[in-house]
Design a protein around this motif. Sequence first.
Motif, PDB file in Angstrom:
ATOM      1  N   GLY A 106       0.796  -1.214   0.000  1.00 40.98           N
ATOM      2  CA  GLY A 106       0.000   0.000   0.000  1.00 40.98           C
ATOM      3  C   GLY A 106       0.834   1.272   0.000  1.00 40.98           C
ATOM      4  N   SER A 107       0.262   2.354  -0.493  1.00 38.09           N
ATOM      5  CA  SER A 107       0.942   3.644  -0.487  1.00 38.09           C
ATOM      6  C   SER A 107       0.647   4.363   0.825  1.00 38.09           C
ATOM      7  CB  SER A 107       0.473   4.498  -1.666  1.00 38.09           C
ATOM      8  OG  SER A 107      -0.903   4.830  -1.534  1.00 38.09           O
ATOM      9  N   SER A 108       1.503   5.337   1.167  1.00 36.31           N
ATOM     10  CA  SER A 108       1.337   6.074   2.417  1.00 36.31           C
ATOM     11  C   SER A 108       1.754   7.520   2.227  1.00 36.31           C
ATOM     12  CB  SER A 108       2.205   5.460   3.532  1.00 36.31           C
ATOM     13  OG  SER A 108       1.803   4.142   3.808  1.00 36.31           O
ATOM     14  N   ASN A 109       1.248   8.355   3.099  1.00 37.63           N
ATOM     15  CA  ASN A 109       1.619   9.757   3.112  1.00 37.63           C
ATOM     16  C   ASN A 109       3.125   9.891   3.367  1.00 37.63           C
ATOM     17  OD1 ASN A 109       2.131  12.388   4.730  1.00 37.63           O
ATOM     18  ND2 ASN A 109       0.165  12.739   3.703  1.00 37.63           N
ATOM     19  N   TYR A 110       3.790  10.702   2.565  1.00 36.63           N
ATOM     20  CA  TYR A 110       5.246  10.860   2.658  1.00 36.63           C
ATOM     21  C   TYR A 110       5.672  11.301   4.055  1.00 36.63           C
ATOM     22  CZ  TYR A 110       9.926  12.742   1.753  1.00 36.63           C
ATOM     23  OH  TYR A 110      11.279  13.010   1.798  1.00 36.63           O
ATOM     24  N   ASP A 111       4.993  12.308   4.597  1.00 31.25           N
ATOM     25  CA  ASP A 111       5.365  12.843   5.910  1.00 31.25           C
ATOM     26  C   ASP A 111       5.235  11.794   7.002  1.00 31.25           C
ATOM     27  OD1 ASP A 111       5.888  15.281   4.761  1.00 31.25           O
ATOM     28  OD2 ASP A 111       3.894  16.103   5.180  1.00 31.25           O
ATOM     29  N   LEU A 112       4.191  10.953   6.914  1.00 31.28           N
ATOM     30  CA  LEU A 112       3.982   9.911   7.914  1.00 31.28           C
ATOM     31  C   LEU A 112       5.125   8.896   7.894  1.00 31.28           C
ATOM     32  CD1 LEU A 112       2.248   8.433  10.012  1.00 31.28           C
ATOM     33  CD2 LEU A 112       1.011   7.345   8.119  1.00 31.28           C
ATOM     34  N   VAL A 113       5.514   8.448   6.688  1.00 27.46           N
ATOM     35  CA  VAL A 113       6.609   7.474   6.571  1.00 27.46           C
ATOM     36  C   VAL A 113       7.924   8.104   7.010  1.00 27.46           C
ATOM     37  CG1 VAL A 113       7.910   6.020   4.958  1.00 27.46           C
ATOM     38  CG2 VAL A 113       5.436   6.255   4.702  1.00 27.46           C
ATOM     39  N   GLU A 114       8.112   9.365   6.661  1.00 29.12           N
ATOM     40  CA  GLU A 114       9.337  10.066   7.054  1.00 29.12           C
ATOM     41  C   GLU A 114       9.474  10.089   8.574  1.00 29.12           C
ATOM     42  OE1 GLU A 114      11.544  14.157   5.721  1.00 29.12           O
ATOM     43  OE2 GLU A 114       9.414  14.277   6.244  1.00 29.12           O
ATOM     44  N   ARG A 115       8.391  10.402   9.282  1.00 29.25           N
ATOM     45  CA  ARG A 115       8.432  10.438  10.747  1.00 29.25           C
ATOM     46  C   ARG A 115       8.754   9.063  11.327  1.00 29.25           C
ATOM     47  NH1 ARG A 115       3.879  13.844  10.026  1.00 29.25           N
ATOM     48  NH2 ARG A 115       2.439  12.146  10.528  1.00 29.25           N
ATOM     49  N   GLN A 116       8.201   8.017  10.714  1.00 27.83           N
ATOM     50  CA  GLN A 116       8.457   6.672  11.228  1.00 27.83           C
ATOM     51  C   GLN A 116       9.913   6.255  10.987  1.00 27.83           C
ATOM     52  OE1 GLN A 116       5.827   3.492  10.860  1.00 27.83           O
ATOM     53  NE2 GLN A 116       3.946   4.671  10.914  1.00 27.83           N
ATOM     54  N   ILE A 117      10.475   6.649   9.850  1.00 28.36           N
ATOM     55  CA  ILE A 117      11.879   6.323   9.562  1.00 28.36           C
ATOM     56  C   ILE A 117      12.794   7.013  10.562  1.00 28.36           C
ATOM     57  CG2 ILE A 117      13.770   6.638   7.917  1.00 28.36           C
ATOM     58  CD1 ILE A 117      11.727   6.239   5.665  1.00 28.36           C
ATOM     59  N   ILE A 118      12.554   8.296  10.815  1.00 24.40           N
ATOM     60  CA  ILE A 118      13.387   9.030  11.762  1.00 24.40           C
ATOM     61  C   ILE A 118      13.238   8.465  13.169  1.00 24.40           C
ATOM     62  CG2 ILE A 118      13.817  11.292  12.800  1.00 24.40           C
ATOM     63  CD1 ILE A 118      14.738  10.919   9.871  1.00 24.40           C
ATOM     64  N   ALA A 119      12.011   8.080  13.537  1.00 27.65           N
ATOM     65  CA  ALA A 119      11.790   7.469  14.854  1.00 27.65           C
ATOM     66  C   ALA A 119      12.549   6.151  14.966  1.00 27.65           C
ATOM     67  CB  ALA A 119      10.295   7.247  15.082  1.00 27.65           C
ATOM     68  N   ALA A 120      12.501   5.336  13.902  1.00 30.11           N
ATOM     69  CA  ALA A 120      13.218   4.055  13.891  1.00 30.11           C
ATOM     70  C   ALA A 120      14.731   4.283  13.980  1.00 30.11           C
ATOM     71  CB  ALA A 120      12.863   3.270  12.632  1.00 30.11           C
ATOM     72  N   LEU A 121      15.201   5.350  13.339  1.00 31.50           N
ATOM     73  CA  LEU A 121      16.630   5.665  13.366  1.00 31.50           C
ATOM     74  C   LEU A 121      17.064   6.069  14.774  1.00 31.50           C
ATOM     75  CD1 LEU A 121      18.950   5.677  11.356  1.00 31.50           C
ATOM     76  CD2 LEU A 121      18.487   8.080  10.894  1.00 31.50           C
ATOM     77  N   ARG A 122      16.199   6.793  15.492  1.00 31.99           N
ATOM     78  CA  ARG A 122      16.515   7.181  16.870  1.00 31.99           C
ATOM     79  C   ARG A 122      16.603   5.943  17.776  1.00 31.99           C
ATOM     80  NH1 ARG A 122      16.154  12.640  17.546  1.00 31.99           N
ATOM     81  NH2 ARG A 122      14.862  13.782  16.025  1.00 31.99           N
ATOM     82  N   VAL A 123      15.673   5.024  17.597  1.00 33.47           N
ATOM     83  CA  VAL A 123      15.688   3.788  18.402  1.00 33.47           C
ATOM     84  C   VAL A 123      16.950   2.987  18.102  1.00 33.47           C
ATOM     85  CG1 VAL A 123      14.519   1.580  18.789  1.00 33.47           C
ATOM     86  CG2 VAL A 123      13.178   3.684  18.576  1.00 33.47           C
ATOM     87  N   TRP A 124      17.285   2.877  16.812  1.00 31.57           N
ATOM     88  CA  TRP A 124      18.490   2.115  16.440  1.00 31.57           C
ATOM     89  C   TRP A 124      19.743   2.746  17.027  1.00 31.57           C
ATOM     90  CZ3 TRP A 124      22.634   4.041  13.640  1.00 31.57           C
ATOM     91  CH2 TRP A 124      23.648   3.120  13.385  1.00 31.57           C
ATOM     92  N   LEU A 125      19.852   4.085  16.935  1.00 37.20           N
ATOM     93  CA  LEU A 125      21.036   4.781  17.446  1.00 37.20           C
ATOM     94  C   LEU A 125      21.229   4.534  18.936  1.00 37.20           C
ATOM     95  CD1 LEU A 125      23.381   6.768  17.120  1.00 37.20           C
ATOM     96  CD2 LEU A 125      21.758   8.625  17.533  1.00 37.20           C
ATOM     97  N   LYS A 126      20.136   4.581  19.688  1.00 39.22           N
ATOM     98  CA  LYS A 126      20.220   4.362  21.135  1.00 39.22           C
ATOM     99  C   LYS A 126      20.787   2.971  21.436  1.00 39.22           C
ATOM    100  CE  LYS A 126      17.409   4.462  25.353  1.00 39.22           C
ATOM    101  NZ  LYS A 126      16.049   4.666  25.915  1.00 39.22           N
ATOM    102  N   GLY A 127      20.267   1.953  20.725  1.00 37.36           N
ATOM    103  CA  GLY A 127      20.749   0.596  20.942  1.00 37.36           C
ATOM    104  C   GLY A 127      22.170   0.396  20.452  1.00 37.36           C
ATOM    105  N   TYR A 128      22.511   1.022  19.329  1.00 34.93           N
ATOM    106  CA  TYR A 128      23.850   0.852  18.760  1.00 34.93           C
ATOM    107  C   TYR A 128      24.895   1.542  19.630  1.00 34.93           C
ATOM    108  CZ  TYR A 128      27.645   0.744  15.373  1.00 34.93           C
ATOM    109  OH  TYR A 128      28.844   0.529  14.751  1.00 34.93           O
ATOM    110  N   ARG A 129      24.539   2.712  20.214  1.00 39.81           N
ATOM    111  CA  ARG A 129      25.479   3.432  21.081  1.00 39.81           C
ATOM    112  C   ARG A 129      25.834   2.561  22.286  1.00 39.81           C
ATOM    113  NH1 ARG A 129      22.532   7.526  22.161  1.00 39.81           N
ATOM    114  NH2 ARG A 129      23.214   9.033  20.601  1.00 39.81           N
ATOM    115  N   VAL A 130      24.835   1.880  22.853  1.00 38.17           N
ATOM    116  CA  VAL A 130      25.081   0.984  23.985  1.00 38.17           C
ATOM    117  C   VAL A 130      25.948  -0.198  23.548  1.00 38.17           C
ATOM    118  CG1 VAL A 130      23.989  -0.606  25.610  1.00 38.17           C
ATOM    119  CG2 VAL A 130      22.954   1.632  25.154  1.00 38.17           C
ATOM    120  N   LYS A 131      25.670  -0.741  22.362  1.00 41.83           N
ATOM    121  CA  LYS A 131      26.420  -1.892  21.862  1.00 41.83           C
ATOM    122  C   LYS A 131      27.883  -1.562  21.657  1.00 41.83           C
ATOM    123  CE  LYS A 131      26.537  -5.207  18.053  1.00 41.83           C
ATOM    124  NZ  LYS A 131      25.906  -5.629  16.767  1.00 41.83           N
TER     125      LYS A 131
END
Length: 510
Positions: free
Chosen positions: A348-373
């Motif tokens: 399915g297609s999605s609103n660009y802004d919505l997907v953008e926010r989810q990507i940035i949120a996922a990147l923040r979660v990944w960074l937190k875990g990677y910094r600890v690792k």
Amino acid sequence: MERYVQYLRKSRFDRDYAELNVEETLKRHEEILNKLAKDRGYHIAKTYYEVVSGESIAARPQVQAMLEEVNAGLYTGVLVVDLERLARGNGADQAYISQIFQFSGTKIITPSKTYDPNDEFDQEYFEFGLFMSRREYKTINRRLIRGRQSSASEGKYISSIAPYGYRRVKLEGEKGFTLEPDEKEAPVVKKVFDMYVHYVGTKNIANYLNDEKIPTRHGDLWTYSTITNIVTNPVYMGKIRRGWSQHVKTFQNGIVEKHIKRKKNIADYQLYEGRHPALISEKIFWDAQEIRINRQPSVKVRKEFTLENSFAGLIYCAKCGKRIGRTTTTRYRVPRFRCVNQRNCHNGSSNYDLVERQIIAALRVWLKGYRVKVSTIGFGEDIAACKKKIAGLDDELEKRNAQMERAYDMVEQGVYSLELFKTRQEKIGDSVARLQQQKNILLTSLAKYEQTDAVSSNLIPTTENLLESYDTMSPKERNALLKEILYKIEYDKGPDGKIVIDLFPKLPKI
């Protein structure tokens, strides 16, 4: 024990093995080198097989890996069938190879001659051999180009793969190939031209073929670009084109890269009468070209391109693997993410802004875990352990050198006989060689650990910089930083409307 490595690569200019494929040629070469190693008592520690084509080192990953080990001093010599297997590239490549063998003291061994980089005359002979190999490459390449031009002018088909609708067949009683119609594909080509000259667009033709379950030659789906390639190819009216595809070289980041440039205007390349039967008349072909030229694009092309998709070249469909593109609706002009294979893919297609926010949120979660690792795993302990072992080996090497000095003193004082001295010298020499080999391996590991540690350390601040300044950056600036952090992003939206984002960071590897 002395260690040797074999490097095998088939050149497209091999005269003696022209009738053999790559695997058969490499097998012949390996037999030659195995016999050479057996006759001389060489221990072959490793064999590299190069199965890609390319004159430069940048295009040959196996020779890069081998040269890295040679530079680390892991081998006494490299066995090759002849010098041209190592380098037929430009002067920079040849100088690079020459320096690696000279500084590491690694020999180059061919069936006809052994090149010792510590011997002044061998070094000059080696460099001269590389120069002559490059010169021969250029001479043969010019001859091949003239031969292809001559074959095209005679109406022969000179490409290795037949276009859709034809089969490539050998000419009887002479050199070269021509084409003959393929019973299944030829009617499809005729249908494509018939629809096109009746003003059916390339996208609608592709959709028609896909709906009719007519596969491409490789079983893929038809796209508007594959239809365009057919309706613009003069081979279907019985012609041979020459000069429409050119290799363009560019120099980027110290590497020579090749790109293929296609000429879109038929007037810019040569056409010859082919020996193959035409699938369509010349009138139909030229009618198609007139329609193509006169047809106005559905969207006006902007004179200046401004990147609006921060994730261009990064985001792909999790269902079919195709690219996820940024599009806008005709009515509301709201940007959306949509799979380019939307007709056949159910993502399915999605609103660009919505997907953008989810990507940035996922990147923040990944960074937190990677910094600890990184802080807990890191490579600091590995680096320290390598340095400690290297220091220990240096102490051992100093002891062996002191033992060798004492042996010299003993023989000069008459305590050691010459035979005993030689035995002692050989034993100490073998021990020094083993210690030096262990040190070289550790130095290679240390360099990788330090490089990985640096990459890990850089990845965190780069991501932090992106997240902190994201709102103030242009899409182009965001895209550049995202490509430093991520290999790709996978997007999936199911029937329930749930969006799933998977990130693939550029994590360092050991």
